[in-house]
Design a protein around this motif. Sequence first.
Motif, PDB file in Angstrom:
ATOM      1  N   PRO A 113      25.997  25.607  75.340  1.00 25.58           N
ATOM      2  CA  PRO A 113      25.984  26.167  76.697  1.00 25.58           C
ATOM      3  C   PRO A 113      26.029  27.689  76.748  1.00 25.58           C
ATOM      4  N   HIS A 114      26.394  28.345  75.652  1.00 27.60           N
ATOM      5  CA  HIS A 114      26.549  29.807  75.668  1.00 27.60           C
ATOM      6  C   HIS A 114      25.417  30.539  74.949  1.00 27.60           C
ATOM      7  N   TYR A 115      24.425  29.793  74.466  1.00 28.00           N
ATOM      8  CA  TYR A 115      23.320  30.431  73.750  1.00 28.00           C
ATOM      9  C   TYR A 115      21.992  29.846  74.216  1.00 28.00           C
ATOM     10  N   ARG A 116      20.966  30.679  74.151  1.00 31.33           N
ATOM     11  CA  ARG A 116      19.617  30.238  74.511  1.00 31.33           C
ATOM     12  C   ARG A 116      18.660  30.692  73.422  1.00 31.33           C
ATOM     13  N   LEU A 117      17.948  29.739  72.826  1.00 30.04           N
ATOM     14  CA  LEU A 117      16.987  30.057  71.778  1.00 30.04           C
ATOM     15  C   LEU A 117      15.721  30.611  72.416  1.00 30.04           C
ATOM     16  N   LEU A 118      15.418  31.877  72.089  1.00 30.19           N
ATOM     17  CA  LEU A 118      14.239  32.527  72.647  1.00 30.19           C
ATOM     18  C   LEU A 118      13.019  32.361  71.757  1.00 30.19           C
ATOM     19  N   ALA A 119      13.226  32.465  70.451  1.00 31.85           N
ATOM     20  CA  ALA A 119      12.098  32.368  69.523  1.00 31.85           C
ATOM     21  C   ALA A 119      12.619  32.024  68.144  1.00 31.85           C
ATOM     22  N   GLU A 120      11.783  31.382  67.351  1.00 32.28           N
ATOM     23  CA  GLU A 120      12.135  31.062  65.973  1.00 32.28           C
ATOM     24  C   GLU A 120      10.928  31.286  65.075  1.00 32.28           C
ATOM     25  N   GLU A 121      11.208  31.538  63.802  1.00 35.07           N
ATOM     26  CA  GLU A 121      10.152  31.795  62.833  1.00 35.07           C
ATOM     27  C   GLU A 121       9.166  32.840  63.370  1.00 35.07           C
ATOM     28  N   VAL A 122       9.712  33.984  63.755  1.00 37.63           N
ATOM     29  CA  VAL A 122       8.899  35.066  64.309  1.00 37.63           C
ATOM     30  C   VAL A 122       8.235  35.813  63.147  1.00 37.63           C
ATOM     31  N   GLN A 123       6.953  35.594  62.969  1.00 39.63           N
ATOM     32  CA  GLN A 123       6.220  36.192  61.856  1.00 39.63           C
ATOM     33  C   GLN A 123       5.882  37.649  62.165  1.00 39.63           C
ATOM     34  N   LEU A 124       6.128  38.509  61.182  1.00 42.45           N
ATOM     35  CA  LEU A 124       5.832  39.925  61.336  1.00 42.45           C
ATOM     36  C   LEU A 124       4.832  40.371  60.276  1.00 42.45           C
ATOM     37  N   THR A 125       3.820  41.104  60.708  1.00 46.36           N
ATOM     38  CA  THR A 125       2.872  41.720  59.783  1.00 46.36           C
ATOM     39  C   THR A 125       2.768  43.199  60.121  1.00 46.36           C
ATOM     40  N   TRP A 126       2.454  43.990  59.111  1.00 47.60           N
ATOM     41  CA  TRP A 126       2.359  45.436  59.303  1.00 47.60           C
ATOM     42  C   TRP A 126       1.353  45.997  58.316  1.00 47.60           C
ATOM     43  N   GLN A 127       0.377  46.686  58.861  1.00 52.07           N
ATOM     44  CA  GLN A 127      -0.665  47.293  58.028  1.00 52.07           C
ATOM     45  C   GLN A 127      -1.271  46.254  57.071  1.00 52.07           C
ATOM     46  N   ILE A 164      11.475  36.185  61.059  1.00 53.61           N
ATOM     47  CA  ILE A 164      12.833  36.165  61.599  1.00 53.61           C
ATOM     48  C   ILE A 164      13.172  34.718  61.949  1.00 53.61           C
ATOM     49  N   ASP A 165      14.307  34.234  61.479  1.00 55.01           N
ATOM     50  CA  ASP A 165      14.655  32.829  61.718  1.00 55.01           C
ATOM     51  C   ASP A 165      14.820  32.536  63.203  1.00 55.01           C
ATOM     52  N   PHE A 166      15.755  33.250  63.870  1.00 54.69           N
ATOM     53  CA  PHE A 166      16.033  32.968  65.278  1.00 54.69           C
ATOM     54  C   PHE A 166      16.257  34.257  66.056  1.00 54.69           C
ATOM     55  N   LEU A 167      15.707  34.313  67.255  1.00 52.56           N
ATOM     56  CA  LEU A 167      16.122  35.280  68.271  1.00 52.56           C
ATOM     57  C   LEU A 167      16.850  34.489  69.345  1.00 52.56           C
ATOM     58  N   VAL A 168      18.108  34.851  69.565  1.00 53.60           N
ATOM     59  CA  VAL A 168      19.002  34.050  70.406  1.00 53.60           C
ATOM     60  C   VAL A 168      19.618  34.943  71.474  1.00 53.60           C
ATOM     61  N   GLU A 169      19.671  34.445  72.689  1.00 55.77           N
ATOM     62  CA  GLU A 169      20.364  35.161  73.753  1.00 55.77           C
ATOM     63  C   GLU A 169      21.755  34.569  73.946  1.00 55.77           C
ATOM     64  N   ASN A 170      22.771  35.419  73.910  1.00 52.87           N
ATOM     65  CA  ASN A 170      24.117  35.008  74.285  1.00 52.87           C
ATOM     66  C   ASN A 170      24.178  35.075  75.812  1.00 52.87           C
ATOM     67  N   HIS A 200      23.540  39.595  75.472  1.00 52.59           N
ATOM     68  CA  HIS A 200      23.058  40.250  74.262  1.00 52.59           C
ATOM     69  C   HIS A 200      21.964  39.425  73.586  1.00 52.59           C
ATOM     70  N   LEU A 201      20.995  40.149  73.031  1.00 54.37           N
ATOM     71  CA  LEU A 201      19.999  39.525  72.173  1.00 54.37           C
ATOM     72  C   LEU A 201      20.513  39.570  70.743  1.00 54.37           C
ATOM     73  N   GLU A 202      20.475  38.434  70.046  1.00 56.56           N
ATOM     74  CA  GLU A 202      20.986  38.331  68.692  1.00 56.56           C
ATOM     75  C   GLU A 202      19.886  37.879  67.732  1.00 56.56           C
ATOM     76  N   HIS A 203      19.899  38.477  66.558  1.00 56.13           N
ATOM     77  CA  HIS A 203      18.993  38.099  65.469  1.00 56.13           C
ATOM     78  C   HIS A 203      19.800  37.327  64.445  1.00 56.13           C
ATOM     79  N   TRP A 204      19.427  36.058  64.204  1.00 57.89           N
ATOM     80  CA  TRP A 204      20.139  35.199  63.257  1.00 57.89           C
ATOM     81  C   TRP A 204      19.245  34.904  62.061  1.00 57.89           C
ATOM     82  N   GLU A 205      19.836  34.996  60.885  1.00 58.26           N
ATOM     83  CA  GLU A 205      19.216  34.495  59.663  1.00 58.26           C
ATOM     84  C   GLU A 205      20.119  33.408  59.094  1.00 58.26           C
ATOM     85  N   VAL A 206      19.534  32.296  58.678  1.00 56.56           N
ATOM     86  CA  VAL A 206      20.327  31.148  58.237  1.00 56.56           C
ATOM     87  C   VAL A 206      19.866  30.685  56.863  1.00 56.56           C
TER      88      VAL A 206
END
Length: 273
Positions: A77-91, A98-104, A109-115
Amino acid sequence: MQTNYNNATDQQQALHDMQALLHCPSLICTPYAIDEQWLTKFRQHAVLPRDLAPYQGNQRLGFYYQWLWQQLIEAHPHYRLLAEEVQLTWQKQTLGAIDFLVENTQTGHLEHWEVAIKFYLAFQQQWPGPNAKDNLDKKTTRMLEHQLQLSHHPAFIEQVAPQYGMPNIKRLLMQGRLFYPHQQDTTGSSLAVNPQALTGNWCYPAQAAQLTLKPIRKTQWINPPSYCELETLLDVDTVTAPTQAIAPDNQVWFVMPEDWPHRDGFESLENTQ
């Protein structure tokens, strides 16, 4: 070794595994690592999901573990999963995911979780894993210096932040078990491991022959059954891969092949100095 969650992990086992994770301390005491206070607070308000569909993902334990935490976040009830497995590429290079982007939802607050779920064995002042190419120090460094830094990389700022914003908090959830050698006073590396981490013993087949152990499947490593729930005794002559087993006192053991860890190219500290 059998690892089949589609068959072995029904709804009840998955729920039991989630319960186990809600009580499983962090392996390490480092920046960003969850502590008992946070885990207790999360657990007090956690809700186990109803009508849980069978796990259908990658059969490796780490992917199943990440799925379990996904279910716990989505039901909390206190967290909301915004995105998971956020793939990043650069050049034109893949940086990672990124495993999880979570909103408290209480703090906004936006939280970045690695598990990660990990099992390491104390050996010659190091913490190698069942595959000795992996060790706790390297994994911790990777998580702290690469994975948890992805959410401040220019790729994140450019590609992801416009939609979700920048994380206020980063969390490292590295759970599992640390194993100490049978009848030896040996520790792992100098890394700050959590004194409350789950522990077990490890030995080679020759030593296991003197014990009474019952093997468990890899699908049971997160939440090992009790000795009395198991039927088959460990045949040490069949141990060709790292095998977890349970003793009559319900202690968890790792029985390692005789050529571990050197078959994986393990190097002792003396050889690297």
